[in-house]
Design an enzyme around this catalytic site. Structure first.
Site, mmCIF file in Angstrom:
data_model
loop_
_atom_site.group_PDB
_atom_site.id
_atom_site.type_symbol
_atom_site.label_atom_id
_atom_site.label_comp_id
_atom_site.label_asym_id
_atom_site.label_seq_id
_atom_site.Cartn_x
_atom_site.Cartn_y
_atom_site.Cartn_z
ATOM 1 N N HIS A 19 2.852 -13.304 -5.740
ATOM 2 C CA HIS A 19 2.972 -12.390 -4.600
ATOM 3 C C HIS A 19 3.367 -13.156 -3.342
ATOM 4 C CE1 HIS A 19 -0.379 -10.012 -6.885
ATOM 5 N NE2 HIS A 19 0.780 -9.993 -7.506
ATOM 6 N N ASP A 116 1.460 -5.907 0.289
ATOM 7 C CA ASP A 116 2.090 -5.945 -1.038
ATOM 8 C C ASP A 116 1.379 -5.025 -2.026
ATOM 9 O OD1 ASP A 116 0.025 -7.293 -2.359
ATOM 10 O OD2 ASP A 116 0.845 -9.257 -1.888
#
Ligand code: UDP
Length: 470
Positions: A19, A116
């Protein structure tokens, strides 16, 4: 009129290098192309040495800070990673609100907040802090995004388990996904992580827009649909492929690269299962024997087997837990020393994929690995493990875009050898995959150039941030 000041963007990164890396790339691109500055906000649970080194290597326009630790000790042992990340985010909302208020004061102009895929609950913090523009960054692909956005409906329309579906799951524009290949965290509805994913599916709708690390050519079906505005769903911008420029130095770098320098062009298959993946002992053995049987040159990143711990035991820390060499078949390293190199835990993947000697990639289909492979024009053998990897393998193989050959489920050495050989030098499906990947490499590069689809999408987003619109 005077041009508006460059925007500052706060970005929340849920745990995992998979991520952090693409979100940091996005921050760097916003800085270099659009003059923006960014703050990456990380969670205390991921304060690993790898992450610290990565954060400190970022340019001055991209700063970082960490949220304070939250107590997760009430969660059951063995809770899914998706649950841990979602809980950590939800419990961090008050601290995040304070951080965002602070950033508003210090930067003068907090143009947008970006979270995210597991961080959508943080939209509450942004709202509480009075940050008007809330965006989602989705580091995987449009197929997975389509599925998550449909989860609130699928939760009612699919009463049993996905793996028991008689027919593949058909979603708008997407390659049909056989039930057992559907996203791993959805495969057991009694597990709290399933409920979390459904929750995220509805929370995503609160985003002003969703930026996705993918590009049209690799998944044209869902790209066509998601690019069109639709009521009740945020606008979707494919802005990829964003991949890391390079992986800093590690102790295996020199060994891998010097070895590759001695191999012929496009002769080596790189074998790696991402930052955390490991195989069960039996499959690790079959893979070794399969590589040997294939007669191809290989560079293999080995970890101790997953049955010595959870399948993604290494998620928060990429170091192999035990000596992985002890699990290889007797005499394997010696027998293959002319054609193969085995390295423990970690390799400089970008440099390996970019090397002229690399001609194939046997991958777990983590989305970053897939994008890195396509950017460097390296065709793939798909060996998915967890998360969304089985779904990725479906969309990448012959049922989908045709950029990979999938290893049959039985994972026997002959089948492994056949897939590897076909990919590297086969005239049938191997040749088709190699041609397709060359085409995708070109499309990816074109999209990112000035005026290309990905560059234009990002410019449009920045325009909204600086222009006062949402
Ligand atoms: N990576 C690497 N060396 C390794 C293993 C992984 O540099 O030995 C990097 C890889 O280049 C990619 C990331 O770690 O950027 C892995 O992300 P991916 O989404 O492929 O898989 P995940 O680790 O999330 O399962």
């Amino acid at each position: 009129p005077a041009s508006p000041p460059p925007p500052h963007v706060a970005m929340l990164v849920t745990p995992g290098m998979g991520h952090l890396i693409p979100l940091a790339e996005l921050a760097k691109r916003l800085a270099s192309r659009h003059g923006a500055t960014a703050t990456l906000i990380t969670f205390a649970s991921t304060a690993s040495a790898t992450q610290r080194a990565f954060l400190s290597s970022l340019p001055p326009a991209v700063s970082s800070l960490s949220l304070p630790p939250v107590d997760l000790s009430d969660l059951p042992r063995g809770a899914a990673i998706e649950t841990l990340m979602s809980e950590e985010c939800a419990r961090s909302v008050p601290a995040l609100t304070d951080i965002l208020l602070g950033l508003k004061r210090t930067t003068g102009r907090l143009a947008a907040f970006v979270a995210d895929l597991f961080g959508a609950d943080s939209f509450d913090a942004a709202r509480d802090a009075g940050v008007d523009r809330r965006y989602l960054f989705f580091p995987t692909n449009l197929h997975v995004l389509t599925l998550i956005l449909h989860l609130p409906e699928l939760d009612t329309s699919v009463p049993g388990e996905f793996r028991d579906l008689a027919e593949p799951l058909r979603l708008p524009g997407c390659v049909p996904i056989p039930g057992p290949d559907v996203l791993m965290p959805l495969q057991d509805k009694t597990n709290p992580c399933y409920k979390w994913m459904v929750h995220h599916g509805s929370k995503y709708r609160e985003a002003d827009a969703i930026l996705v690390n993918s590009f049209d050519a690799v998944e044209p079906g869902p790209a066509k649909i998601l690019r069109q505005p639709a009521p009740g769903r945020p606008v979707v911008y494919p802005i990829g492929p964003l991949i890391q420029a390079d992986t800093g130095g590690s102790k295996n770098d020199a060994a891998c690269l010097e070895w590759l320098d001695r191999q012929p062009d496009r002769s080596v298959i790189f074998v790696s299962f991402g930052s955390g993946g490991a195989l069960p002992t039996e499959q690790m053995r079959e893979l070794a024997l399969g590589l040997e049987l294939s007669g191809q040159r290989f560079l293999w990143v080995v970890r101790s087997p997953s049955d010595e711990g959870a399948v993604n035991d290494n998620y928060y820390d990429a170091e192999s837990k035990k000596d992985p060499f002890a699990y290889l078949p007797e005499g394997f390293v010696e027998r293959t020393k002319e054609v193969g190199l085995v390295v423990p835990s970690w390799a400089p993947q970008i440099k390996v994929l970019a090397h002229r000697a690399t001609g194939g990639f046997l991958t777990h289909c983590g989305w970053n690995s897939v994008l890195e492979s396509l950017v460097h024009g390296v065709p793939m053998v798909a060996w998915p493990l967890y998360a969304e990897q089985r779904q990725n393998a479906v969309m990448l193989s012959a049922e989908g875009v045709g950029a990979a050959i999938r290893v049959p489920e039985s994972k026997g050495r002959e089948k492994i050898a056949a897939a590897v050989r076909e990919l590297m030098e086969g005239e049938g499906s191997g040749a088709a995959v190699r041609a397709k990947v060359a085409e995708l490499q070109k499309a990816a590069a074109e999209g990112l150039q000035e005026g290309g689809a990905a560059a234009a999408a990002l410019a449009e987003v920045v325009e909204k941030w600086t222009g006062g619109e949402n």
